[in-house]
Each structure stands twice: as structure tokens, then as C-alpha cells.
Design a protein around this motif. Structure first.
Motif, PDB file in Angstrom:
ATOM      1  N   PHE A   1       3.207  14.010   1.567  1.00 17.34           N
ATOM      2  CA  PHE A   1       2.103  13.436   2.326  1.00 17.34           C
ATOM      3  C   PHE A   1       1.159  12.631   1.446  1.00 17.34           C
ATOM      4  CE2 PHE A   1       3.471  17.034   4.953  1.00 17.34           C
ATOM      5  CZ  PHE A   1       3.861  16.299   6.063  1.00 17.34           C
ATOM      6  N   SER A   2       0.977  13.033   0.198  1.00 16.31           N
ATOM      7  CA  SER A   2       0.101  12.236  -0.671  1.00 16.31           C
ATOM      8  C   SER A   2       0.769  10.903  -0.999  1.00 16.31           C
ATOM      9  CB  SER A   2      -0.251  12.995  -1.938  1.00 16.31           C
ATOM     10  OG  SER A   2       0.905  13.267  -2.702  1.00 16.31           O
ATOM     11  N   GLY A   3       2.097  10.876  -1.110  1.00 16.34           N
ATOM     12  CA  GLY A   3       2.811   9.617  -1.312  1.00 16.34           C
ATOM     13  C   GLY A   3       2.705   8.718  -0.102  1.00 16.34           C
ATOM     14  N   ALA A   4       2.818   9.305   1.083  1.00 20.37           N
ATOM     15  CA  ALA A   4       2.683   8.534   2.312  1.00 20.37           C
ATOM     16  C   ALA A   4       1.276   7.972   2.441  1.00 20.37           C
ATOM     17  CB  ALA A   4       3.030   9.394   3.521  1.00 20.37           C
ATOM     18  N   ALA A   5       0.287   8.747   2.029  1.00 13.35           N
ATOM     19  CA  ALA A   5      -1.106   8.278   2.089  1.00 13.35           C
ATOM     20  C   ALA A   5      -1.305   7.077   1.165  1.00 13.35           C
ATOM     21  CB  ALA A   5      -2.053   9.406   1.717  1.00 13.35           C
ATOM     22  N   ALA A   6      -0.626   7.078   0.026  1.00 13.52           N
ATOM     23  CA  ALA A   6      -0.752   5.958  -0.902  1.00 13.52           C
ATOM     24  C   ALA A   6      -0.169   4.682  -0.291  1.00 13.52           C
ATOM     25  CB  ALA A   6      -0.052   6.282  -2.215  1.00 13.52           C
ATOM     26  N   TYR A   7       0.954   4.807   0.418  1.00  8.78           N
ATOM     27  CA  TYR A   7       1.530   3.637   1.085  1.00  8.78           C
ATOM     28  C   TYR A   7       0.656   3.195   2.253  1.00  8.78           C
ATOM     29  CZ  TYR A   7       5.709   3.837  -1.744  1.00  8.78           C
ATOM     30  OH  TYR A   7       6.572   3.789  -2.796  1.00  8.78           O
ATOM     31  N   THR A   8       0.045   4.137   2.937  1.00 11.53           N
ATOM     32  CA  THR A   8      -0.879   3.792   4.018  1.00 11.53           C
ATOM     33  C   THR A   8      -2.059   3.009   3.462  1.00 11.53           C
ATOM     34  OG1 THR A   8      -0.218   5.745   5.259  1.00 11.53           O
ATOM     35  CG2 THR A   8      -2.305   4.731   5.874  1.00 11.53           C
ATOM     36  N   ARG A   9      -2.592   3.458   2.330  1.00 13.25           N
ATOM     37  CA  ARG A   9      -3.690   2.723   1.682  1.00 13.25           C
ATOM     38  C   ARG A   9      -3.233   1.324   1.286  1.00 13.25           C
ATOM     39  NH1 ARG A   9      -4.384   7.517  -1.068  1.00 13.25           N
ATOM     40  NH2 ARG A   9      -3.494   6.611  -2.953  1.00 13.25           N
ATOM     41  N   LEU A  10      -2.021   1.234   0.794  1.00 12.11           N
ATOM     42  CA  LEU A  10      -1.483  -0.059   0.394  1.00 12.11           C
ATOM     43  C   LEU A  10      -1.409  -1.004   1.591  1.00 12.11           C
ATOM     44  CD1 LEU A  10      -0.124  -1.685  -1.938  1.00 12.11           C
ATOM     45  CD2 LEU A  10       2.037  -0.781  -1.103  1.00 12.11           C
ATOM     46  N   LEU A  11      -0.938  -0.503   2.719  1.00 14.91           N
ATOM     47  CA  LEU A  11      -0.798  -1.342   3.909  1.00 14.91           C
ATOM     48  C   LEU A  11      -2.137  -1.685   4.558  1.00 14.91           C
ATOM     49  CD1 LEU A  11       2.413   0.210   5.432  1.00 14.91           C
ATOM     50  CD2 LEU A  11       2.167  -2.036   4.359  1.00 14.91           C
ATOM     51  N   ARG A  12      -3.201  -1.025   4.131  1.00 16.49           N
ATOM     52  CA  ARG A  12      -4.530  -1.348   4.657  1.00 16.49           C
ATOM     53  C   ARG A  12      -5.211  -2.456   3.856  1.00 16.49           C
ATOM     54  NH1 ARG A  12      -6.327   4.776   5.834  1.00 16.49           N
ATOM     55  NH2 ARG A  12      -5.301   4.951   7.850  1.00 16.49           N
ATOM     56  N   LEU A  13      -4.598  -2.895   2.791  1.00 17.63           N
ATOM     57  CA  LEU A  13      -5.167  -3.992   2.016  1.00 17.63           C
ATOM     58  C   LEU A  13      -5.186  -5.261   2.866  1.00 17.63           C
ATOM     59  CD1 LEU A  13      -3.358  -3.459  -1.398  1.00 17.63           C
ATOM     60  CD2 LEU A  13      -5.758  -2.993  -0.879  1.00 17.63           C
ATOM     61  N   PRO A  14      -6.139  -6.155   2.611  1.00 20.35           N
ATOM     62  CA  PRO A  14      -6.173  -7.408   3.377  1.00 20.35           C
ATOM     63  C   PRO A  14      -4.855  -8.174   3.249  1.00 20.35           C
ATOM     64  CG  PRO A  14      -8.147  -7.170   2.040  1.00 20.35           C
ATOM     65  CD  PRO A  14      -7.211  -6.059   1.641  1.00 20.35           C
ATOM     66  N   ASP A  15      -4.328  -8.616   4.332  1.00 21.34           N
ATOM     67  CA  ASP A  15      -3.082  -9.397   4.423  1.00 21.34           C
ATOM     68  C   ASP A  15      -1.813  -8.599   4.172  1.00 21.34           C
ATOM     69  OD1 ASP A  15      -4.310 -11.771   5.118  1.00 21.34           O
ATOM     70  OD2 ASP A  15      -4.423 -12.498   3.060  1.00 21.34           O
TER      71      ASP A  15
ATOM     72  N   ALA B   1       1.112  -9.662  -6.120  1.00 17.95           N
ATOM     73  CA  ALA B   1       0.274  -9.788  -7.315  1.00 17.95           C
ATOM     74  C   ALA B   1      -1.125 -10.282  -6.960  1.00 17.95           C
ATOM     75  CB  ALA B   1       0.926 -10.738  -8.320  1.00 17.95           C
ATOM     76  N   ARG B   2      -1.244 -11.034  -5.867  1.00 17.70           N
ATOM     77  CA  ARG B   2      -2.565 -11.501  -5.424  1.00 17.70           C
ATOM     78  C   ARG B   2      -3.271 -10.481  -4.540  1.00 17.70           C
ATOM     79  NH1 ARG B   2       0.231 -16.440  -4.048  1.00 17.70           N
ATOM     80  NH2 ARG B   2       0.223 -17.728  -5.884  1.00 17.70           N
ATOM     81  N   VAL B   3      -2.504  -9.730  -3.757  1.00 20.06           N
ATOM     82  CA  VAL B   3      -3.093  -8.820  -2.763  1.00 20.06           C
ATOM     83  C   VAL B   3      -3.452  -7.466  -3.371  1.00 20.06           C
ATOM     84  CG1 VAL B   3      -2.595  -7.555  -0.631  1.00 20.06           C
ATOM     85  CG2 VAL B   3      -1.968  -9.960  -0.814  1.00 20.06           C
ATOM     86  N   ALA B   4      -2.566  -6.922  -4.189  1.00 13.86           N
ATOM     87  CA  ALA B   4      -2.736  -5.557  -4.700  1.00 13.86           C
ATOM     88  C   ALA B   4      -3.355  -5.566  -6.099  1.00 13.86           C
ATOM     89  CB  ALA B   4      -1.388  -4.847  -4.742  1.00 13.86           C
ATOM     90  N   ALA B   5      -4.145  -4.551  -6.351  1.00 15.28           N
ATOM     91  CA  ALA B   5      -4.713  -4.358  -7.690  1.00 15.28           C
ATOM     92  C   ALA B   5      -3.581  -3.985  -8.652  1.00 15.28           C
ATOM     93  CB  ALA B   5      -5.759  -3.251  -7.643  1.00 15.28           C
ATOM     94  N   PRO B   6      -3.767  -4.223  -9.951  1.00 15.39           N
ATOM     95  CA  PRO B   6      -2.691  -3.927 -10.915  1.00 15.39           C
ATOM     96  C   PRO B   6      -2.127  -2.509 -10.805  1.00 15.39           C
ATOM     97  CG  PRO B   6      -4.414  -5.162 -11.992  1.00 15.39           C
ATOM     98  CD  PRO B   6      -4.920  -4.845 -10.613  1.00 15.39           C
ATOM     99  N   GLU B   7      -2.969  -1.516 -10.551  1.00 12.35           N
ATOM    100  CA  GLU B   7      -2.473  -0.137 -10.456  1.00 12.35           C
ATOM    101  C   GLU B   7      -1.700   0.121  -9.158  1.00 12.35           C
ATOM    102  OE1 GLU B   7      -6.704  -0.293  -8.969  1.00 12.35           O
ATOM    103  OE2 GLU B   7      -5.712  -0.952 -10.788  1.00 12.35           O
ATOM    104  N   GLU B   8      -1.800  -0.768  -8.182  1.00  6.21           N
ATOM    105  CA  GLU B   8      -1.089  -0.603  -6.907  1.00  6.21           C
ATOM    106  C   GLU B   8       0.189  -1.439  -6.835  1.00  6.21           C
ATOM    107  OE1 GLU B   8      -4.421  -1.959  -4.601  1.00  6.21           O
ATOM    108  OE2 GLU B   8      -4.718   0.045  -3.790  1.00  6.21           O
ATOM    109  N   ARG B   9       0.379  -2.331  -7.769  1.00  6.43           N
ATOM    110  CA  ARG B   9       1.509  -3.268  -7.681  1.00  6.43           C
ATOM    111  C   ARG B   9       2.854  -2.575  -7.775  1.00  6.43           C
ATOM    112  NH1 ARG B   9      -1.134  -7.693 -11.407  1.00  6.43           N
ATOM    113  NH2 ARG B   9      -2.759  -8.297  -9.941  1.00  6.43           N
TER     114      ARG B   9
END
Length: 156
Positions: free
Chosen positions: A4-18, A135-143
Motif C-alpha cells: 500500500f505504501s508503494g501504491a500511495a507513491a504511484y498515486t502521488r506521482l499521478l497527482r503531479l500536474p500533467d 524529467a520536466r514533470v517529476a522531481a529528481p527523486e520521483e523520476r
């Protein structure tokens, strides 16, 4: 890390603008890639009666698709929507023309080979474009997670 913590990380990723928009767009662009070789083989063989013609059409598509690095550089030097839209329109039009030739039972292999090469030249290099977009949308730690998501979607 739990599931679930892994799924939450992908959910956060998909909430990024664009993020959701580019993920959906990449999935739509990749829809035809999985079955194209089989469909091309069957359409061309059925219309021409020749597996040799079908194989030649498939080879023409594959050889032309090797231009992906050049297309990615071309698109990178121009407005994104123009390059993607232009290639996507040409790709779709050439596939529709292949289907029309197949329906009309055109027996000559040359139009199929030419349109297959055109489709290969027009394939949109989604993988490199998505890496540049992430590379433009995600922060370096999220890429790393973003690239993993893209690969998982490409392989599914």
C-alpha cells in the motif's frame, strides 16, 4: 515497504500536474504497437495472397521505424504538439490506407510495402518522449518511479 505504501507513491506521482494526461496519451499512442505486426502480416497476405509480400511489408515498417532517434531529436527541436500531432496523423493515415487497400483486395504488393514504410517512418517515439516529459514533470527523486511506471505501462 508495504504494497500500500508503494501504491500511495504511484498515486502521488499521478497527482503531479500533467501526469495523468501524459500517461493516458502515451497509452493511447502505444495501443497499436502490440498487434501491428500480426495485423500487417494478415492484411497484406490476405490481399496479395503472398506471405513474401507480407514479410516485405513488415520489414519495410521495421526498417523505417529505426528512425526513432532522429524523430525524437526532430521533435525535441520543435514545438511538442506539432511534432507528435504531425507524426501521429501520418501514422494513423497510413494505417487507414493499409486497411483500405486490404478491404479493396489490392493484389499488388508495392502499395502495401510503401504504406508500411510510411507508417514506420511516422511512428511516434513515445518512449524517449515520455522520459523527457517525466524529467520536466517529476522531481529528481520521483523520476525513477515515473520511469518504472512508464515501462510497466509500455509492457502491459
Amino acid at each position: 515497504m508495504s504494497l500500500f505504501s508503494g501504491a500511495a507513491a504511484y498515486t502521488r506521482l499521478l497527482r503531479l500536474p500533467d501526469a495523468r494526461r501524459i500517461v493516458v496519451a502515451s497509452c493511447i499512442c502505444r495501443l497499436s504497437y502490440g498487434m501491428l505486426s500480426l495485423a500487417l502480416l494478415l492484411v497484406v497476405e490476405h490481399a496479395t495472397g503472398s506471405f513474401a509480400a507480407a514479410g516485405t511489408a513488415g520489414a519495410a515498417f521495421s526498417l523505417a521505424a529505426l528512425t526513432a532517434p532522429a524523430k525524437a531529436r526532430f521533435i525535441g527541436s520543435r514545438p511538442r504538439r506539432w511534432g507528435i500531432g504531425g507524426l501521429g496523423a501520418a501514422y494513423g493515415a497510413s494505417l487507414l490506407a493499409l486497411v483500405a487497400l486490404g478491404i479493396r483486395q489490392v493484389g499488388a504488393p508495392l502499395p502495401f510495402v510503401a504504406l508500411s514504410a510510411t507508417a514506420g517512418l511516422a511512428t511516434v517515439p513515445i518512449g524517449p518522449m515520455m522520459r523527457a516529459r517525466w524529467a520536466r514533470v517529476a522531481a529528481p527523486e520521483e523520476r525513477r518511479r515515473a520511469y518504472a511506471l512508464d515501462v510497466a505501462l509500455e509492457d502491459s
